[in-house]
Write a protein that holds these residues in place. Structure first.
Motif, PDB file in Angstrom:
ATOM      1  N   MET A   1       0.834  -1.190   0.000  1.00  0.00           N
ATOM      2  CA  MET A   1       0.000   0.000   0.000  1.00  0.00           C
ATOM      3  C   MET A   1       0.881   1.257   0.000  1.00  0.00           C
ATOM      4  N   SER A   4       1.420   7.235   3.430  1.00  0.00           N
ATOM      5  CA  SER A   4       0.742   8.517   3.567  1.00  0.00           C
ATOM      6  C   SER A   4       1.567   9.428   4.446  1.00  0.00           C
ATOM      7  N   VAL A   8      -4.419   9.867   5.383  1.00  0.00           N
ATOM      8  CA  VAL A   8      -4.333   8.543   4.783  1.00  0.00           C
ATOM      9  C   VAL A   8      -5.038   8.554   3.430  1.00  0.00           C
ATOM     10  N   ASP A  12      -6.693   3.346   0.879  1.00  0.00           N
ATOM     11  CA  ASP A  12      -6.143   2.628   2.028  1.00  0.00           C
ATOM     12  C   ASP A  12      -7.086   2.723   3.223  1.00  0.00           C
ATOM     13  N   SER A  15     -10.203   0.437   2.635  1.00  0.00           N
ATOM     14  CA  SER A  15      -9.945  -0.998   2.764  1.00  0.00           C
ATOM     15  C   SER A  15      -9.665  -1.377   4.217  1.00  0.00           C
ATOM     16  N   PHE A  16      -8.928  -0.513   4.926  1.00  0.00           N
ATOM     17  CA  PHE A  16      -8.618  -0.809   6.328  1.00  0.00           C
ATOM     18  C   PHE A  16      -9.887  -0.744   7.177  1.00  0.00           C
ATOM     19  N   ALA A 279      -1.012  -3.976  10.196  1.00  0.00           N
ATOM     20  CA  ALA A 279      -1.126  -2.556   9.867  1.00  0.00           C
ATOM     21  C   ALA A 279      -0.094  -1.794  10.691  1.00  0.00           C
ATOM     22  N   TRP A 297      -0.997  -3.106   5.583  1.00  0.00           N
ATOM     23  CA  TRP A 297      -1.039  -1.651   5.387  1.00  0.00           C
ATOM     24  C   TRP A 297       0.186  -1.005   6.037  1.00  0.00           C
ATOM     25  N   PHE A 299       0.973   2.956   7.133  1.00  0.00           N
ATOM     26  CA  PHE A 299       0.516   4.344   7.224  1.00  0.00           C
ATOM     27  C   PHE A 299       1.672   5.183   7.739  1.00  0.00           C
TER      28      PHE A 299
END
Length: 318
Positions: A1, A4, A8, A12, A15-16, A279, A297, A299
């Protein structure tokens, strides 16, 4: 992914949020990065000096045995700084997620007390390295412990000194200049002395000045943190192991830590082996617990901003 750097990306986030909404069992691993928004200094890594000392050299049982006064001054300073800080929105967001999901647990490597002050449910918060705000007796024959004691300072001798404490005129020079300096210094600003700066003197403290055990009356109290060379708290590890064994795990959140060091790395691996997606929220795109897989993910950004944003779909606005 895609990473960011602030907000975000919508794809993303969508989906999260969709995945989180269907999650039952969730585990979070926290490191120092979650407290960065709260302005706390860190003493780990390059340049981790307190006064002229490598801060990690003060975090040992041997250092406390040799110079308990100096070690207590270091930890009392850290307690004081942590209390000047406030929990940020990431702490509050995780606390709210805990209240909404009894099968969500947080494992924190932090000792700063910010999760507790954000009212994170204690049964779902596991402190791997202890807390600055816990104390315990050092006497072999005493089992006294005290948790979440936010008294500052614990004893008067550990109070942070102020810039000026009174008139100190020169004993030899009575000129107007010296008198003016004495008055200026006496009035001062009431600001605290930065005792992390080695150029500011601190008093030598004897054992009589330090926190004593109220139970046995003779043992010195020590900070309830895990020092280098000490084992992680067995009770905490056992509680986490029981939760993991009840599996499967749907999601593993890694926030403000690379989670590459044991036991954090092991928990990420175990969660993944049970089917969890990972994540990660970190400032540095290289701070990941190994290689992320398709469907994970990353972030990138300030946890105080990112975490409440990605949890908003489940917990609402913080």
């Amino acid at each position: 992914m895609a990473p960011s750097k602030g907000l975000v990306p919508a794809a993303d986030l969508q989906s999260f949020t969709e995945y989180l909404s269907g999650c039952k069992r969730v585990i979070a691993l926290l490191g120092a990065g979650i407290s960065a928004s709260s302005g706390l200094p860190t003493f780990r890594g390059a340049g981790g000096l307190w006064r002229s000392y490598d801060a990690t050299s003060l975090a040992t049982p041997e250092a406390f045995q040799r110079t308990p006064g100096l070690v207590w001054q270091f930890y009392s300073y850290r307690r004081h700084m942590a209390l000047q800080a406030e929990p940020n929105k990431a702490h509050y967001a995780l606390a709210e997620l805990s209240r909404r999901n009894e099968d969500f647990i947080t494992l924190s490597q932090n000792v700063d007390g910010l999760s507790q002050r954000a009212l994170h449910p204690s049964k779902q918060l596991h402190l791997l390295h202890g807390s600055l705000f816990d104390v315990k007796c050092t006497s072999f024959y005493c089992n006294y412990t005290r948790e979440n004691d936010f008294t500052d300072p614990l004893v008067p001798a550990l109070d942070i000194p102020k810039m000026a404490s009174g008139l100190h005129p020169s004993a030899t020079d009575k000129t107007g200049e010296e008198a003016a300096k004495a008055i200026h210094n006496a009035l001062g600003t009431g600001e605290e002395v930065d005792i992390s700066d080695a150029s500011n003197p601190i008093p030598h403290l004897s054992e009589d000045d330090l926190p004593k055990c109220p139970k046995c009356k003779t043992g010195l109290l020590r900070p309830g943190v895990v020092w280098f060379g000490e084992a992680l708290p067995e009770k905490t590890l056992s509680e986490v192991d029981r939760w993991i064994a009840a599996g499967p795990i749907d999601l593993c959140l890694v926030i403000g830590t690379s989670a590459r060091v044991w036991p954090a790395a092991g928990y990420v691996d175990e969660a993944r082996s049970q089917g969890a997606r990972i994540a990660v929220c970190n400032m540095d795109s290289n701070d990941t617990p190994g290689e992320l897989h398709f469907g994970d993910w990353f972030f990138q950004g300030d946890a105080g901003v990112i975490v409440p944003e990605i949890l908003k779909g489940v917990i609402g606005e913080i």
